[in-house]
Design a protein around this motif. Sequence first.
Motif, short mmCIF file in Angstrom:
data_model
loop_
_atom_site.label_atom_id
_atom_site.label_comp_id
_atom_site.label_asym_id
_atom_site.label_seq_id
_atom_site.Cartn_x
_atom_site.Cartn_y
_atom_site.Cartn_z
N LEU A 151 0.81 -1.21 0.00
CA LEU A 151 0.00 0.00 0.00
C LEU A 151 0.85 1.26 0.00
O LEU A 151 0.52 2.23 -0.69
CB LEU A 151 -0.95 0.00 1.21
CG LEU A 151 -2.01 -1.10 1.21
CD1 LEU A 151 -2.83 -1.05 2.50
CD2 LEU A 151 -2.93 -0.99 0.00
N VAL A 203 -5.21 5.77 -1.49
CA VAL A 203 -6.05 4.78 -2.14
C VAL A 203 -7.45 5.37 -2.27
O VAL A 203 -8.11 5.65 -1.27
CB VAL A 203 -6.12 3.45 -1.35
CG1 VAL A 203 -6.91 2.42 -2.15
CG2 VAL A 203 -4.74 2.92 -1.03
N LYS A 245 -6.75 1.53 -7.07
CA LYS A 245 -5.47 1.01 -6.61
C LYS A 245 -4.69 2.11 -5.91
O LYS A 245 -4.92 3.29 -6.12
CB LYS A 245 -4.67 0.45 -7.78
CG LYS A 245 -5.28 -0.79 -8.42
CD LYS A 245 -4.38 -1.32 -9.52
CE LYS A 245 -4.97 -2.59 -10.14
NZ LYS A 245 -4.11 -3.14 -11.23
N THR A 246 -3.74 1.70 -5.07
CA THR A 246 -2.92 2.68 -4.36
C THR A 246 -2.03 3.45 -5.33
O THR A 246 -1.62 2.93 -6.37
CB THR A 246 -2.07 1.99 -3.27
OG1 THR A 246 -1.45 2.98 -2.46
CG2 THR A 246 -1.00 1.09 -3.88
N ASP A 298 -6.36 6.10 3.25
CA ASP A 298 -7.09 4.98 2.63
C ASP A 298 -8.58 5.32 2.54
O ASP A 298 -9.31 5.28 3.53
CB ASP A 298 -6.88 3.71 3.46
CG ASP A 298 -7.33 2.46 2.73
OD1 ASP A 298 -8.00 2.58 1.69
OD2 ASP A 298 -7.02 1.35 3.21
N ASP A 355 -10.61 3.63 0.40
CA ASP A 355 -11.29 2.47 -0.19
C ASP A 355 -12.25 1.89 0.84
O ASP A 355 -11.88 1.03 1.64
CB ASP A 355 -10.26 1.43 -0.63
CG ASP A 355 -10.86 0.34 -1.49
OD1 ASP A 355 -12.10 0.18 -1.47
OD2 ASP A 355 -10.10 -0.36 -2.18
#
Length: 268
Positions: free
Chosen positions: A171, A180, A185-186, A233, A235
């Motif tokens: 990550l 992300v 995708k990261t 993040d 996501d």
Amino acid sequence: MNLIGVPSKLMRVIVCGVAIGAVVCAQQAAPAGAAAGAQGRPRGAGRAMNQANLVPPLEEAGFTQIFDGKSLNGWDADPDFWRVEDGALVGETKADHQPKQNIFAIWRGGKPADFEFKAQYRMTGGNSGIQYRSIERPDVAKWVLQGYQADIDAQQQFTGQIYEERGRGFLALRGMFAYVGDGRKTGMVGKVGENEELKALIKGDDWNEIHIIARGNTIIQLINGHVMAALVDDDTAKRKMDGLIGLQLHLTNTGMKIEVKNIRVKTF
């Protein structure tokens, strides 16, 4: 730099970073013959020296020890591979004595969401890591976790990076500030340092201090007081906002040993 589609919160982080960078560059670009003050001191020198004392090192407060240094009390681990020795929680394998897959010593005292984690570790051979905001995978085997991991390895190839065990994988590599997006995708937003310079700060055959900060969707990992990687993040389907903490014992060909002591957590 193309900022189209960057979330507003992340945009503010980027803008602030650019602004700070501009100030630093401007300060560093002062000509060698800059005007001196009345007493022959370069203009602004006193202010620069005073700034060094404006933000002192943070005093540690609010942490709770989660390992007593004497027993596995509060921890769930395979006694065939984990033990307590010299005040440290020790996981060890041999070339001819391996688990069937990566396993963990799991702390059973809670599932922290927003928290800070600190500990000292020493690595001898192989690969390990500090697992956090994780879930158990009894469908795979007992003592198996899935989730974020502060990666550690004896060769310092991966140490410091943000990894997701049994999930999205890499990550944020060492030196990277990553993002992300939801369902994406990261990707790298910028750097927190150069990989090799950060690697040089990690002790190969001695004790290191690891520090994990998890607040909301933001994660920061430090080793020996230096930021190694950072992640935002967004996501929503794949990220974890709370979960178990664990210490990894990695399946290897030659064996490995991980020692961890002074393990403490502060929750918010």
